[in-house]
Design a protein around this motif. Structure first.
Motif, PDB file in Angstrom:
ATOM      1  N   ALA A  38       0.817  -1.211   0.000  1.00 18.62           N
ATOM      2  CA  ALA A  38       0.000   0.000   0.000  1.00 18.62           C
ATOM      3  C   ALA A  38       0.850   1.260   0.000  1.00 18.62           C
ATOM      4  CB  ALA A  38      -0.935  -0.011   1.202  1.00 18.62           C
ATOM      5  N   VAL A  39       1.874   1.285   0.843  1.00 17.42           N
ATOM      6  CA  VAL A  39       2.783   2.425   0.929  1.00 17.42           C
ATOM      7  C   VAL A  39       4.203   1.885   0.922  1.00 17.42           C
ATOM      8  CG1 VAL A  39       3.531   4.415   2.275  1.00 17.42           C
ATOM      9  CG2 VAL A  39       1.109   3.758   2.271  1.00 17.42           C
ATOM     10  N   ALA A  40       5.000   2.313  -0.037  1.00 15.59           N
ATOM     11  CA  ALA A  40       6.384   1.871  -0.143  1.00 15.59           C
ATOM     12  C   ALA A  40       7.307   3.075  -0.124  1.00 15.59           C
ATOM     13  CB  ALA A  40       6.595   1.070  -1.430  1.00 15.59           C
ATOM     14  N   ALA A  41       8.323   3.020   0.718  1.00 16.00           N
ATOM     15  CA  ALA A  41       9.314   4.090   0.788  1.00 16.00           C
ATOM     16  C   ALA A  41      10.663   3.540   0.351  1.00 16.00           C
ATOM     17  CB  ALA A  41       9.403   4.645   2.213  1.00 16.00           C
ATOM     18  N   GLY A  42      11.149   4.045  -0.773  1.00 18.59           N
ATOM     19  CA  GLY A  42      12.392   3.556  -1.358  1.00 18.59           C
ATOM     20  C   GLY A  42      12.129   2.998  -2.737  1.00 18.59           C
ATOM     21  N   ALA A  43      12.684   3.619  -3.774  1.00 21.16           N
ATOM     22  CA  ALA A  43      12.404   3.197  -5.140  1.00 21.16           C
ATOM     23  C   ALA A  43      13.681   3.191  -5.972  1.00 21.16           C
ATOM     24  CB  ALA A  43      11.364   4.114  -5.793  1.00 21.16           C
ATOM     25  N   GLU A  44      13.728   2.250  -6.923  1.00 12.06           N
ATOM     26  CA  GLU A  44      14.830   2.132  -7.868  1.00 12.06           C
ATOM     27  C   GLU A  44      14.253   1.839  -9.249  1.00 12.06           C
ATOM     28  OE1 GLU A  44      17.375  -0.942  -6.492  1.00 12.06           O
ATOM     29  OE2 GLU A  44      18.022   0.137  -4.694  1.00 12.06           O
ATOM     30  N   PRO A  45      14.995   2.116 -10.330  1.00 11.61           N
ATOM     31  CA  PRO A  45      14.493   1.788 -11.668  1.00 11.61           C
ATOM     32  C   PRO A  45      14.370   0.276 -11.841  1.00 11.61           C
ATOM     33  CG  PRO A  45      16.319   3.344 -11.777  1.00 11.61           C
ATOM     34  CD  PRO A  45      16.279   2.837 -10.379  1.00 11.61           C
ATOM     35  N   ASN A  53       9.534  -0.298  -6.091  1.00  7.74           N
ATOM     36  CA  ASN A  53      10.062  -0.657  -4.790  1.00  7.74           C
ATOM     37  C   ASN A  53      10.426  -2.139  -4.765  1.00  7.74           C
ATOM     38  OD1 ASN A  53       9.001  -1.899  -1.929  1.00  7.74           O
ATOM     39  ND2 ASN A  53      10.195  -0.034  -1.635  1.00  7.74           N
ATOM     40  N   GLU A  54      11.500  -2.478  -4.065  1.00  3.30           N
ATOM     41  CA  GLU A  54      11.977  -3.859  -4.024  1.00  3.30           C
ATOM     42  C   GLU A  54      10.928  -4.811  -3.450  1.00  3.30           C
ATOM     43  OE1 GLU A  54      15.879  -6.324  -2.312  1.00  3.30           O
ATOM     44  OE2 GLU A  54      15.363  -4.345  -1.512  1.00  3.30           O
ATOM     45  N   ASP A  55      10.257  -4.391  -2.389  1.00  3.01           N
ATOM     46  CA  ASP A  55       9.224  -5.241  -1.796  1.00  3.01           C
ATOM     47  C   ASP A  55       8.058  -5.451  -2.757  1.00  3.01           C
ATOM     48  OD1 ASP A  55      10.806  -5.193   0.436  1.00  3.01           O
ATOM     49  OD2 ASP A  55       9.534  -3.837   1.589  1.00  3.01           O
ATOM     50  N   THR A  56       7.687  -4.392  -3.451  1.00  8.59           N
ATOM     51  CA  THR A  56       6.581  -4.492  -4.412  1.00  8.59           C
ATOM     52  C   THR A  56       6.916  -5.473  -5.519  1.00  8.59           C
ATOM     53  OG1 THR A  56       6.016  -2.182  -3.959  1.00  8.59           O
ATOM     54  CG2 THR A  56       5.063  -3.181  -5.930  1.00  8.59           C
ATOM     55  N   LEU A  57       8.152  -5.428  -6.015  1.00  4.31           N
ATOM     56  CA  LEU A  57       8.564  -6.352  -7.076  1.00  4.31           C
ATOM     57  C   LEU A  57       8.498  -7.796  -6.599  1.00  4.31           C
ATOM     58  CD1 LEU A  57      11.611  -4.414  -8.585  1.00  4.31           C
ATOM     59  CD2 LEU A  57       9.309  -4.624  -9.542  1.00  4.31           C
ATOM     60  N   ALA A  70      -0.443   1.269 -10.176  1.00  4.12           N
ATOM     61  CA  ALA A  70      -1.254   2.173  -9.358  1.00  4.12           C
ATOM     62  C   ALA A  70      -2.184   1.417  -8.419  1.00  4.12           C
ATOM     63  CB  ALA A  70      -2.067   3.099 -10.252  1.00  4.12           C
ATOM     64  N   LEU A  71      -2.412   0.130  -8.691  1.00  2.00           N
ATOM     65  CA  LEU A  71      -3.290  -0.665  -7.839  1.00  2.00           C
ATOM     66  C   LEU A  71      -2.519  -1.432  -6.775  1.00  2.00           C
ATOM     67  CD1 LEU A  71      -5.991  -2.108 -10.276  1.00  2.00           C
ATOM     68  CD2 LEU A  71      -5.969   0.047  -9.001  1.00  2.00           C
ATOM     69  N   ASP A  72      -1.395  -2.069  -7.161  1.00  2.00           N
ATOM     70  CA  ASP A  72      -0.692  -2.864  -6.149  1.00  2.00           C
ATOM     71  C   ASP A  72       0.340  -2.059  -5.370  1.00  2.00           C
ATOM     72  OD1 ASP A  72       1.476  -2.670  -7.897  1.00  2.00           O
ATOM     73  OD2 ASP A  72       1.574  -4.801  -8.342  1.00  2.00           O
ATOM     74  N   ASN A  73       0.586  -0.809  -5.768  1.00  2.00           N
ATOM     75  CA  ASN A  73       1.466   0.086  -5.005  1.00  2.00           C
ATOM     76  C   ASN A  73       1.019   1.530  -5.222  1.00  2.00           C
ATOM     77  OD1 ASN A  73       4.996   1.027  -5.080  1.00  2.00           O
ATOM     78  ND2 ASN A  73       3.542   1.142  -3.417  1.00  2.00           N
ATOM     79  N   PRO A  74      -0.132   1.889  -4.627  1.00  2.00           N
ATOM     80  CA  PRO A  74      -0.698   3.218  -4.887  1.00  2.00           C
ATOM     81  C   PRO A  74       0.143   4.377  -4.361  1.00  2.00           C
ATOM     82  CG  PRO A  74      -1.954   2.083  -3.193  1.00  2.00           C
ATOM     83  CD  PRO A  74      -1.012   1.078  -3.780  1.00  2.00           C
ATOM     84  N   VAL A  75       0.973   4.138  -3.334  1.00  2.00           N
ATOM     85  CA  VAL A  75       1.834   5.203  -2.802  1.00  2.00           C
ATOM     86  C   VAL A  75       3.277   4.734  -2.875  1.00  2.00           C
ATOM     87  CG1 VAL A  75       2.401   6.660  -0.838  1.00  2.00           C
ATOM     88  CG2 VAL A  75       0.015   5.996  -1.241  1.00  2.00           C
ATOM     89  N   LEU A  76       4.056   5.343  -3.777  1.00  2.00           N
ATOM     90  CA  LEU A  76       5.473   5.023  -3.943  1.00  2.00           C
ATOM     91  C   LEU A  76       6.280   6.280  -3.658  1.00  2.00           C
ATOM     92  CD1 LEU A  76       7.774   3.153  -4.769  1.00  2.00           C
ATOM     93  CD2 LEU A  76       7.347   3.811  -7.159  1.00  2.00           C
ATOM     94  N   VAL A 114      -3.324  -9.932  -0.420  1.00  2.00           N
ATOM     95  CA  VAL A 114      -2.461  -9.809   0.751  1.00  2.00           C
ATOM     96  C   VAL A 114      -1.871  -8.402   0.751  1.00  2.00           C
ATOM     97  CG1 VAL A 114      -0.358 -10.612   1.898  1.00  2.00           C
ATOM     98  CG2 VAL A 114      -1.899 -12.265   0.798  1.00  2.00           C
ATOM     99  N   VAL A 115      -2.231  -7.607   1.750  1.00  2.54           N
ATOM    100  CA  VAL A 115      -1.745  -6.233   1.852  1.00  2.54           C
ATOM    101  C   VAL A 115      -0.596  -6.198   2.852  1.00  2.54           C
ATOM    102  CG1 VAL A 115      -2.330  -3.839   2.359  1.00  2.54           C
ATOM    103  CG2 VAL A 115      -4.073  -5.373   1.387  1.00  2.54           C
ATOM    104  N   GLU A 116       0.565  -5.768   2.398  1.00  2.00           N
ATOM    105  CA  GLU A 116       1.723  -5.663   3.290  1.00  2.00           C
ATOM    106  C   GLU A 116       1.870  -4.238   3.796  1.00  2.00           C
ATOM    107  OE1 GLU A 116       6.600  -5.849   3.275  1.00  2.00           O
ATOM    108  OE2 GLU A 116       5.513  -6.787   1.609  1.00  2.00           O
ATOM    109  N   GLY A 117       2.037  -4.101   5.100  1.00  3.99           N
ATOM    110  CA  GLY A 117       2.259  -2.795   5.691  1.00  3.99           C
ATOM    111  C   GLY A 117       3.690  -2.327   5.502  1.00  3.99           C
ATOM    112  N   ALA A 118       4.061  -1.284   6.229  1.00  3.93           N
ATOM    113  CA  ALA A 118       5.423  -0.743   6.182  1.00  3.93           C
ATOM    114  C   ALA A 118       5.935  -0.654   7.610  1.00  3.93           C
ATOM    115  CB  ALA A 118       5.435   0.638   5.527  1.00  3.93           C
ATOM    116  N   GLY A 119       7.084  -1.271   7.873  1.00  2.00           N
ATOM    117  CA  GLY A 119       7.617  -1.243   9.223  1.00  2.00           C
ATOM    118  C   GLY A 119       6.687  -1.928  10.207  1.00  2.00           C
ATOM    119  N   GLY A 120       6.537  -1.347  11.396  1.00  2.00           N
ATOM    120  CA  GLY A 120       5.676  -1.924  12.415  1.00  2.00           C
ATOM    121  C   GLY A 120       4.294  -1.308  12.443  1.00  2.00           C
TER     122      GLY A 120
END
Length: 224
Positions: A38-45, A53-57, A70-76, A114-120
């Motif tokens: 849903a929210v990923a912080a950290g992006a690479e080409p 984002n590595e986790d999204t991939l 835009a659906l599986d990672n709406p906030v990058l 399956v929705v993965e959060g960020a951190g805790g």
């Protein structure tokens, strides 16, 4: 449609590995499964020259349903740091509406999400929102990934109590052996089995190169 929200006792607890393993377990019973960061912080080409984002991939590789980014990672967010700081640096504000809309579109297409959060659990997304607020807005049962290391008992119990206090069910927990040198891990596991009050869904071994295919899952009956 089956949905769950995956959170962890801390950053580095193994949420992405656990989420990918969970997707693979669900795919044995359902044809269309998809992961959502849903929210990923950290992006690479990526290989197509787009930012990802590595986790999204990793979640995409474990999914059987391909969807627009835009659906599986709406906030990058570009910077690998706490999402609320990364958002401030990017000049954006994380809000719930686009995330909830993306989830609804995924749920309309998939058999399981399956929705993965960020951190805790209480990681801030903005000055007014946290990961917990997102999970509550989604109204999904929660799976807790416990990174097995010194201090995990306290972290696991605090997180489990906070999840339940939010009104969401703790559907189960996943042990993630993140520290190969941890002393008495089995004694810690036994204590968590007795005290967490939720079923152990999987015990992920420590791996120098994490591979979700090495996980053995026990899915809740209602998810099969």
């Amino acid at each position: 449609m089956i949905g769950c929200f995956v959170t962890g006792t801390d950053t580095g607890a193994g949420k992405t590995l656990a989420s990918c393993a969970l997707l693979q377990a669900l795919a044995q019973h359902h044809g269309r499964v998809v992961g959502m960061k849903a929210v990923a912080a950290g992006a690479e080409p990526d290989s197509q020259g787009h930012w990802a984002n590595e986790d999204t991939l990793a979640l995409r590789a474990a999914s059987t349903l391909a969807v627009p980014p835009a659906l599986d990672n709406p906030v990058l967010l570009p910077d690998p740091m706490s999402p609320h700081i990364a958002a401030q640096r990017a000049g954006v504000e994380v809000t719930l509406a686009p995330i909830l809309d993306a989830y609804r579109q995924l749920a309309a297409q998939a058999d399981a999400v399956v929705v993965e959060g960020a951190g805790g659990w209480l990681v801030p997304l903005s000055e007014t929102l946290s990961i917990a607020d997102l999970a509550v807005a989604l109204q999904l049962p929660v799976v807790l990934v416990v990174g097995l290391k010194l201090g995990c008992l306290n972290h696991a119990m605090l997180t489990a109590n906070a999840i339940r206090a939010s009104g969401l069910p703790l559907a189960g927990w996943i042990a993630s052996r993140v520290d190969p040198d941890m002393l008495v891990p089995e004694e810690n596991m036994d204590w968590l089995r007795r005290k967490l009050g939720a079923p152990l869904l999987a015990d992920l071994p420590w791996q120098a190169e994490p591979d979700p295919r090495n996980a053995q899952f026990t899915l809740p009956k209602e998810w099969q």
